[in-house]
Design a protein around this motif. Structure first.
Motif, PDB file in Angstrom:
ATOM      1  N   GLN A   6      66.848 -13.727 -94.681  1.00  0.00           N
ATOM      2  CA  GLN A   6      68.441 -13.868 -94.329  1.00  0.00           C
ATOM      3  C   GLN A   6      68.638 -13.991 -95.827  1.00  0.00           C
ATOM      4  N   ASN A  19      76.521 -12.646 -94.236  1.00  0.00           N
ATOM      5  CA  ASN A  19      75.286 -13.400 -93.671  1.00  0.00           C
ATOM      6  C   ASN A  19      74.316 -12.225 -92.916  1.00  0.00           C
ATOM      7  N   TYR A  21      70.757 -10.788 -91.797  1.00  0.00           N
ATOM      8  CA  TYR A  21      69.150 -11.133 -91.238  1.00  0.00           C
ATOM      9  C   TYR A  21      68.390  -9.978 -91.455  1.00  0.00           C
ATOM     10  N   LEU A  38      65.508 -20.173 -87.754  1.00  0.00           N
ATOM     11  CA  LEU A  38      65.435 -18.619 -87.127  1.00  0.00           C
ATOM     12  C   LEU A  38      64.406 -18.693 -86.137  1.00  0.00           C
TER      13      LEU A  38
END
Length: 197
Positions: A6, A19, A21, A38
């Motif tokens: 992340q 943001n 991932y 997560l």
């Protein structure tokens, strides 16, 4: 090599700009959900490749940006960012908030949770970490510390508070092994990995 899962970017007012991932390229034994928040489902649904995430980050990151964070140089290294090319400079909260501890004749360094609890009144209370909220806390801590630059007495009082406030044990101390993953706590290590320093 550490691969991030992340990446967050916030501005000087703690507004979230990114943001991201990252989908892992190697099998993940555990997402350490209680620590990271997560899951495989979150990563599969929202994740992208590291290469795409880095393109997005570099496009959003001003080349004159000052990166602020806890042990920020490690993040810079993990991401392969280059000072003077990808960003302007960085400020490490670990050094900014270190306190001389006369009891041990050395500096004491504090984690982000302890700093946030003492300086911001924002205790993590065992909740999972998140790159966005960690980045936002880092910026808020930097501003709180900078606000005391012209008030040495108040600064010293706040730094002393860090030493005098009992610390909540870290996730690794509370969970020496999680999902059969050794958390690398020197005193409770079960994997036999070497410790340096």
């Amino acid at each position: 090599m550490v691969n991030p899962i992340q990446i967050a970017l916030v501005d000087a007012a703690s507004n979230c700009l990114l943001n991201l991932y990252i989908k892992p390229t190697q099998p993940i034994f555990s997402y350490l959900h209680d620590l990271t928040g997560l899951t495989q489902e979150v990563i599969e649904e929202h994740g992208t490749s590291l290469e795409e995430a880095m393109r997005t980050l570099r496009a959003a990151l001003p080349t004159n940006a000052c990166l602020v964070g806890q042990n920020i140089r490690m993040d810079v290294e993990w991401l392969g960012l280059i000072e003077g090319q990808d960003f302007g400079s960085c400020i490490d909260l670990a050094g900014l908030f270190r306190v001389w501890n006369s009891r041990y004749s050395s500096y004491t360094y504090f984690g982000l949770d302890h700093l946030s609890t003492c300086w911001l009144g924002d205790a993590n209370d065992g909740k999972a970490h998140n790159a966005v909220t960690d980045a936002q806390k880092s910026v808020r801590l930097f501003h709180a510390r900078s606000a005391l630059d012209d008030d040495p007495a108040q600064l010293q009082q706040q730094l002393t508070l860090l030493l005098n406030t009992p610390r909540t044990p870290s996730f690794a101390v509370r969970n020496p092994t999680y999902d059969n993953v050794c958390m690398g706590n020197r005193k409770t290590c079960t994997c036999g990995a070497a410790f340096f320093g």
